[in-house]
Design a protein around this motif. Structure first.
Motif, short mmCIF file in Angstrom:
data_model
loop_
_atom_site.label_atom_id
_atom_site.label_comp_id
_atom_site.label_asym_id
_atom_site.label_seq_id
_atom_site.Cartn_x
_atom_site.Cartn_y
_atom_site.Cartn_z
N UNK A 106 0.84 -1.20 0.00
CA UNK A 106 0.00 0.00 0.00
C UNK A 106 0.87 1.24 0.00
N UNK A 107 0.58 2.14 -0.93
CA UNK A 107 1.33 3.40 -1.01
C UNK A 107 0.35 4.52 -1.32
N UNK A 108 0.82 5.74 -1.13
CA UNK A 108 0.03 6.91 -1.52
C UNK A 108 0.42 7.34 -2.92
N UNK A 109 -0.51 7.95 -3.58
CA UNK A 109 -0.29 8.48 -4.93
C UNK A 109 0.96 9.36 -4.94
N UNK A 110 1.80 9.14 -5.95
CA UNK A 110 3.02 9.92 -6.08
C UNK A 110 4.24 9.30 -5.41
N UNK A 111 4.01 8.28 -4.59
CA UNK A 111 5.12 7.61 -3.91
C UNK A 111 5.76 6.60 -4.85
N UNK A 127 9.36 -1.69 -10.74
CA UNK A 127 9.48 -0.38 -10.11
C UNK A 127 8.74 0.69 -10.89
N UNK A 128 8.28 1.68 -10.13
CA UNK A 128 7.68 2.86 -10.73
C UNK A 128 7.98 4.03 -9.81
N UNK A 129 8.50 5.13 -10.33
CA UNK A 129 8.93 6.22 -9.46
C UNK A 129 7.77 6.97 -8.79
N UNK A 130 6.63 7.06 -9.49
CA UNK A 130 5.50 7.82 -8.94
C UNK A 130 4.21 7.04 -9.19
N UNK A 131 3.69 6.42 -8.16
CA UNK A 131 2.50 5.58 -8.32
C UNK A 131 1.25 6.43 -8.59
N UNK A 132 0.37 5.87 -9.39
CA UNK A 132 -0.92 6.50 -9.69
C UNK A 132 -2.04 5.60 -9.18
#
Lengths: 116, 108
Positions: free
Chosen positions: B12-17, B73-78
């Motif tokens: 679980x992450x926040x948008x942009x993380x 990997x993805x630098x900024x999650x959406x």
């Protein structure tokens, strides 16, 4: 293009009853796969066809499972008799095939089987 | 034995993380590695494969043979990245071996 078509989408049966799943692959794809996906797990290959020939059925429980791919197009997977542990999602996938080339597999929506 | 391990069931992450979904494999030869994704109410589909070295939807994955890993990997999650992700290995026989999957939740 409809993609890989499977039916039924859902099936509920009592244990010891037979059940069959049908798959229509993408037109022109000569390789067809049946996978079983248990809850919380990734898909596991049951059988792979190249045209009408089953080239890998090592994971198919042959005492109760059978499959066929007549004319190298549609395929049917059957379970007889079903057991409680057969409850899972059954996925069909297809891909083109050329010796030495690994193509993307295209998956169908799956059939969710519940055995009570 | 051929095996794919995804140690996290849920991430679980926040948008942009930044996001990193871990995948380790066990295979004695030179495998081909894939990431498949399943969005809610959609079918399983290929996201990327290591030989293509592409970035798909901002995701990348590098095959590290020394660590036998293929992390996604993805630098900024959406938020639209929320889905089930499966790492898979092929031994060049068309047989895919899947991991158990990681559910990615991206919160707004």
């Amino acid at each position: 293009e409809a993609g890989v078509v499977q039916s039924p989408r859902y099936k509920i049966i009592e244990k010891k009853q037979p059940v069959a799943f049908w798959c229509n692959p993408i037109s022109g794809h000569n390789t067809l796969y049946w996978y079983r996906q248990n809850l919380g797990q990734g898909p596991e290959l049951l059988i792979r066809y190249e045209n009408e020939e089953a080239v890998d059925d090592s994971q198919l429980p042959k005492d109760r499972f059978s499959a066929e791919r007549l004319k190298g197009v549609d395929s049917t997977l059957k379970i007889q008799p079903a057991e409680l542990g057969d409850s899972a999602v059954y996925l069909c996938a297809s891909s083109p095939w050329l010796a030495g080339v690994l193509y993307e597999q295209y998956f169908g929506p799956g059939t969710r089987l519940t055995v009570t | 034995a051929q095996r794919v391990t995804q140690p996290e069931k849920l991430l679980s992450v926040f948008k942009g993380a930044p996001v990193e979904l871990k995948c380790n494999y066990s295979y004695s030869g030179s495998p081909e590695l894939f990431w498949y994704v399943q969005y809610s109410r959609q079918r399983l589909q290929l996201l990327l494969r290591h030989i293509s070295r592409e970035s798909i939807k901002g995701f990348t994955a590098d095959l590290n043979k020394g660590e036998t890993s293929f992390h996604l990997k993805k630098p900024f999650a959406q938020e639209e990245d929320s889905a089930m992700y499966y790492c898979a290995l092929s031994s060049h026989t068309d047989k895919l071996i899947f991991g158990t999957g990681t559910r990615l939740q991206v919160f707004p």
